[in-house]
Design a protein around this motif. Structure first.
Motif, short mmCIF file in Angstrom:
data_model
loop_
_atom_site.label_atom_id
_atom_site.label_comp_id
_atom_site.label_asym_id
_atom_site.label_seq_id
_atom_site.Cartn_x
_atom_site.Cartn_y
_atom_site.Cartn_z
N GLY A 8 -9.80 -3.73 1.99
CA GLY A 8 -8.33 -3.55 2.02
C GLY A 8 -7.96 -2.76 2.67
O GLY A 8 -8.16 -2.92 3.85
N GLY A 9 -7.22 -1.36 2.60
CA GLY A 9 -7.08 -0.47 4.40
C GLY A 9 -5.30 -1.01 4.83
O GLY A 9 -4.45 -1.39 2.95
N LEU A 10 -5.02 -1.35 6.28
CA LEU A 10 -3.43 -0.98 6.35
C LEU A 10 -3.51 -2.79 6.81
O LEU A 10 -3.73 -3.16 7.84
N GLY A 11 -2.68 -3.24 6.40
CA GLY A 11 -2.09 -4.78 6.87
C GLY A 11 -0.82 -5.02 7.22
O GLY A 11 -0.07 -4.08 7.10
N GLN A 12 -0.49 -5.65 7.72
CA GLN A 12 1.26 -6.13 8.20
C GLN A 12 1.60 -6.93 7.42
O GLN A 12 0.80 -8.35 6.65
N ALA A 13 3.11 -7.41 6.98
CA ALA A 13 3.87 -8.09 6.45
C ALA A 13 3.48 -9.83 6.89
O ALA A 13 3.63 -9.85 8.23
N GLY A 14 3.17 -11.01 6.22
CA GLY A 14 2.45 -11.38 6.62
C GLY A 14 0.93 -11.90 6.88
O GLY A 14 0.64 -12.94 6.72
N ASP A 60 2.80 -14.09 -11.59
CA ASP A 60 3.39 -14.43 -10.67
C ASP A 60 3.77 -13.73 -9.15
O ASP A 60 3.57 -14.90 -8.55
N SER A 61 3.55 -12.45 -9.26
CA SER A 61 4.01 -12.23 -7.95
C SER A 61 3.05 -12.79 -6.79
O SER A 61 3.65 -12.56 -5.74
N LEU A 84 1.41 -11.51 2.58
CA LEU A 84 0.48 -10.16 2.83
C LEU A 84 2.55 -9.62 1.98
O LEU A 84 3.08 -9.95 3.64
N LYS A 85 2.91 -8.71 2.02
CA LYS A 85 4.56 -8.34 1.21
C LYS A 85 3.70 -6.65 1.13
O LYS A 85 3.66 -5.73 0.34
N PRO A 86 4.86 -5.89 1.59
CA PRO A 86 5.33 -4.65 1.20
C PRO A 86 4.92 -4.08 0.00
O PRO A 86 3.93 -2.85 -0.40
N GLN A 106 -13.88 1.99 -8.36
CA GLN A 106 -12.93 3.21 -7.98
C GLN A 106 -11.84 1.96 -7.30
O GLN A 106 -12.08 1.03 -6.78
N GLY A 107 -10.46 3.27 -6.99
CA GLY A 107 -9.22 2.10 -6.86
C GLY A 107 -9.76 1.88 -5.05
O GLY A 107 -10.67 3.24 -4.71
N THR A 108 -9.25 1.01 -4.51
CA THR A 108 -9.31 1.06 -3.25
C THR A 108 -7.84 1.04 -2.58
O THR A 108 -7.67 -0.43 -3.26
N GLN A 109 -7.64 1.23 -1.75
CA GLN A 109 -6.32 1.54 -0.91
C GLN A 109 -5.62 0.42 -0.10
O GLN A 109 -6.74 -0.27 1.16
N VAL A 110 -4.69 -0.08 -0.86
CA VAL A 110 -4.27 -1.03 0.06
C VAL A 110 -2.52 -0.92 0.47
O VAL A 110 -1.76 -1.41 -0.32
N THR A 111 -1.72 -0.72 1.54
CA THR A 111 -0.65 -0.57 2.28
C THR A 111 -0.41 -1.40 3.19
O THR A 111 -1.11 -1.88 3.88
N VAL A 112 0.82 -2.16 3.19
CA VAL A 112 0.98 -2.73 3.85
C VAL A 112 2.42 -2.45 4.25
O VAL A 112 3.83 -2.08 3.26
N SER A 113 2.15 -2.35 5.55
CA SER A 113 3.75 -2.28 6.11
C SER A 113 4.82 -3.47 6.94
O SER A 113 4.36 -4.52 6.75
N SER A 114 5.53 -2.92 6.86
CA SER A 114 6.71 -4.53 6.94
C SER A 114 6.88 -4.15 8.77
O SER A 114 6.81 -3.90 9.45
#
Length: 114
Positions: A8-14, A60-61, A84-86, A106-114
């Motif tokens: 996970g971690g930080l990703g960008q849209a697309g 579906d999403s 990826l999408k925000p 345990q959860g893992t954070q995924v954050t997608v920036s636009s």
């Protein structure tokens, strides 16, 4: 059974990210593996799942963008997230079920920036 999520971690849209879930214990009894996610203020939802026979389903999403797979030895499950999408931003949880038990990692954070 214990589940350890990583990735996970930080990703960008697309872009792409991958999360992994490693299981320890009597994993031979697991017949269902699932990836859920929970965004702030929203309920936890099933994103993708795979059974011990290899059948998979997707929300579906995420259809066509995410792929759930299981390592041949059976102790690690992956969620490959492409395009990826925000709105994919959430805490991702892995889940495993046997006939009588339900386990969560345990959860893992995924954050997608636009």
């Amino acid at each position: 059974v214990q589940l350890q999520a990583s990735g996970g971690g930080l990703g960008q849209a697309g872009g792409s990210l991958r999360v992994s879930c490693a299981a320890s214990g009597i994993i031979s009894r697991i017949n269902f593996w699932g990836w859920y996610r929970q965004a702030p203020g929203k309920q936890r939802e099933l994103v993708a799942s795979i059974t011990s026979s290899g059948s998979s389903i997707y929300a579906d999403s995420v259809k066509g963008r995410f792929t759930v797979s299981r390592f041949a030895a059976g102790n690690t499950v992956y969620l490959q997230m492409n395009s990826l999408k925000p709105e994919d931003t959430a805490v991702y949880y892995c889940n495993a079920k046997t006939l009588h038990q339900n386990y969560w990692g345990q959860g893992t954070q995924v954050t997608v920036s636009s």
